[in-house]
Scaffold this motif. Sequence first.
Motif, short mmCIF file in Angstrom:
data_model
loop_
_atom_site.label_atom_id
_atom_site.label_comp_id
_atom_site.label_asym_id
_atom_site.label_seq_id
_atom_site.Cartn_x
_atom_site.Cartn_y
_atom_site.Cartn_z
N TYR A 262 -3.62 -14.27 -31.00
CA TYR A 262 -4.43 -13.11 -31.77
C TYR A 262 -5.33 -13.93 -32.93
O TYR A 262 -4.60 -14.58 -33.68
CB TYR A 262 -3.60 -11.99 -32.32
N LEU A 299 3.01 -10.40 -38.23
CA LEU A 299 4.06 -9.40 -38.06
C LEU A 299 3.74 -8.41 -39.16
O LEU A 299 3.88 -7.10 -39.00
CB LEU A 299 5.33 -9.71 -37.86
N PRO A 363 8.57 -23.52 -34.61
CA PRO A 363 7.43 -23.15 -33.60
C PRO A 363 7.96 -22.18 -32.60
O PRO A 363 9.17 -21.97 -32.13
CB PRO A 363 7.17 -24.63 -32.73
N GLU A 364 6.88 -21.10 -32.38
CA GLU A 364 7.00 -20.35 -31.36
C GLU A 364 5.80 -20.00 -30.48
O GLU A 364 4.84 -20.38 -30.85
CB GLU A 364 7.33 -18.85 -32.42
N THR A 365 6.22 -19.25 -29.34
CA THR A 365 5.17 -19.18 -28.43
C THR A 365 4.46 -17.82 -28.49
O THR A 365 3.52 -17.49 -27.50
CB THR A 365 5.61 -19.44 -26.76
N ASN A 366 4.88 -17.00 -29.36
CA ASN A 366 4.28 -15.58 -29.31
C ASN A 366 2.91 -15.44 -29.95
O ASN A 366 2.64 -16.34 -30.75
CB ASN A 366 5.29 -14.50 -29.86
N PRO A 367 2.12 -14.63 -29.54
CA PRO A 367 0.73 -14.73 -30.00
C PRO A 367 0.52 -14.52 -31.49
O PRO A 367 -0.58 -14.42 -32.08
CB PRO A 367 -0.06 -13.55 -29.21
N ARG A 368 1.50 -14.10 -32.22
CA ARG A 368 1.38 -13.94 -33.63
C ARG A 368 2.24 -14.79 -34.34
O ARG A 368 2.82 -14.54 -35.58
CB ARG A 368 1.86 -12.36 -34.14
#
Lengths: 428, 438
Positions: A262, A299, A363-368
């Motif tokens: 996003y 979020l 680190p995360e792979t979700n779009p936010r």
Amino acid sequence: MVIVTRSLSALACLLLLPLAVLAQDGQNVQDKEKEKEGESKGLRFVWNRRPSLRAGDLLRVDFRVKLQEDGLSFSPKSEAPEESFVFARRRIGIQGNFLKVFEYQVERELTRESPWRDVFLNFRYFRDVQLQAGRFKVPFSLDQLTGEMDNDFIHRSRIGDLLAPGRDVGVMAHGRVLGRGLSYQGGVFRHDGDNSRFGHNPGAGRTVAGRIVVTPLRLVTKDSPLADLETGFAMTGGDVPEGLNALRGVSIWDTRFSSDVYVKGRRLRTGVEENWEPGPFSVKSEYVRVSDERREQGLLNDDLPKLLSRGWYVSATWIVTGEKKAGGIEPSRPLFRHGAGAIEIAGRYDRIRFGSNAPAEEPETNPRAVNLAENGEGIWAAGVNWYVNHWVKIQVNSMREAFEDIDRSPRPGRARFWTHIVRFQFVL
Amino acid sequence: MRLRTLGGGFVLACLVLLNAARTAAQSPPAPEPPPDPTAGFFNDDVIQEVRLTLNSKDWTALKTNFQSNTYYPCQFTWQSVTLKNIGIRSRGNGSRSGTKPGLRVDFDHYAPGQRFQTVLKSVVLRNNTQDASMMHERLAMKLLALMGFPAPREAFAKLYVNNTYAGLYTIVESIDKPFLTRNLGQNDGFLYEYDYDFNDEPYHFEYRGSDPALYSPKPFKPSTHEKDPDAKPIEAMIKIINEASDNDFVRRMSDYLDLKSFMTYVGVENFLGETDGMLGDWAINNFYMYRVEHSTRSLLIPWDRSQSFTGGPGFSIWHNIFDIPAQSRNRLMDRAVKFTDLLDVYLDTLLKAAELASKPVETEADAAPSHTSAADPQNPGWLETEILREYQQIRAIARADSFKPYTNDEFEQAFEDLLKFARERSGFVKDEVHKFRR
């Protein structure tokens, strides 16, 4: 075996086309003489390497045909893009000038979706300050701005394909100053190019773009081999509406390797490029960085660190048959005319990477994600280009892609992939 | 000498055995299995509390586009446990809602390998929009589990989205590999979700042809081995259902499905007054089928019981078996019910379920077996007791749930209907079975 058979068939077809063209081109010299004699004798048909309508200095209409057919082979065997022979491009168009000061080009892909390529008018009354309007390439990235038919490799670098804008509708001022030592392009466009718009992604809104290319050593000396060394800088800026509207990472295999993100706010591209074409050699290099703001995308509706998409490449070519690289390769001894054409070898390494550079967070792979888990790839490409004659080029490329995140590679769990392509090209 | 030697050997052997027995008696008992880390989450003695944190625009988008399966990033909190980088999406078929969305929570959607409580890959938050009592699902699954079927665990939960109460939901255990491991001790077989939606042609196990693709991914949607669903055994089973001779039917079917287990399954469904199950009013629906590892044999796992009890206490035990035209019948049931031993399994199951539902719950103080068959308000059966327990548990928060598509009066009426079902169903079923057998 199927590929070999079809390759030979396509080769035969593409060789027949230039034979027909060669037959026409035999009259070339006579046409040129007639052209000189009858420049002001009204509308005439002329064949000067391509068919053309001329009316003295008042009008020129060149008819263009561009065909590219690719034979693909993947390793490991691919599920998505099946090994096949595909027409990469089938374009027709016209280009020319009228009333001495206007240039134009209209080019169309023979497909139903997004068929229009370059459709523009250029006003060149003042050579230093020309004005161009219509649909054409946003001035950013040497690799992207090099015509598809003139590329050293079958596929552009990833940054040229994915991060550079490509074509859009706009107006642009451009020209060359300081004894052709500095060229510039600057304009305003409706969006930030076709490469930024896909699916439901609208890309950025109104985008401002500028590019300057200097040959600094030419100002000092014209005799040095380094006199032709070009250095360029480019920028684009525009605002991207809220949504999953980030630029995307797509592999040669046509699979996504970057996650959806996003974004909302300013998209800023910056690019640096080098181009040096001494004699039969060339060396090119480019670095591109795109930052996308992510306002209110957390979020908790908080602002997130910018999405950073960046990459670079360096490439080198050598025409082993000795022709000059600068200005386009013209075989000095074409096939069927006392020679075998021009042979060029080429190599390139390019890298591209997507992330957010917020190392304090997991680190995360979700779009936010605050810290987007990075992924990128590096591609080695090696190739041979055979310039059969003025109209026909045959390219053979092998590419090895290596992905950083094997879970997001074309085949999760595997990091490295090979693609082999042979391309037959005919340009009239 | 030889005898003495043999006798000495015998004594020695006895001593060894005696010592071994003594040692065994003294050795510590076998270690108990480790505690289930998910037991607390599915503990239905309490109302759980689940908190989701997501971008407010995503929550709005999810509700606006509730028919879409788009995932949204989210943070999940239960008790002191918070998991980031998870995905939620709207889920359901007829239960989909833009006001009170049913949710699928995927802990590993964005982070492959991430598990909640070290085990769970996903969980369903059921919105109960097709059941004014909100208890059908949990009650039915509980009875199915008591009858020996692997059924998902369930618990009520107060759901908070961005710290705002979003309604009373039912936590439902997903039917997936962790579920298979817990219930069957294996998970590498082929699991299929029966996938039916309103636009699909009603299906009754008709044979569609020899191409496995005619059966999977529609209507048997692979939940494991997605890239290689291997639906050939399904095709073979359905061919037998439709084409095997009466002499061969039971023997050949036994390679693919335990017909007695199947009859038990439909027996429990019928007892529960289920109108949207294996013998549903809209053809077959709401089950998973798991083909055991290295075998062609499958077993059934129940799913979505929102329409249990809707048939009412007087729901015929022959509903959709004999009372509809042949072309609308479940082909498998239509064949199986013609075999006396299988019909007996079906009828016995009805009696067993009726007995179980009406039998008073034994407490430690009252451990003597009871065989009460008629409803006794002073001594309610298991089903009525469970309804009352759940009702007491949820009444206040269900009434406070302003997102449910029912009024509080409708909620109370649905509770009364359930009580009536519990009090009358067993007697009705027993009467029907006995009437048939006479």
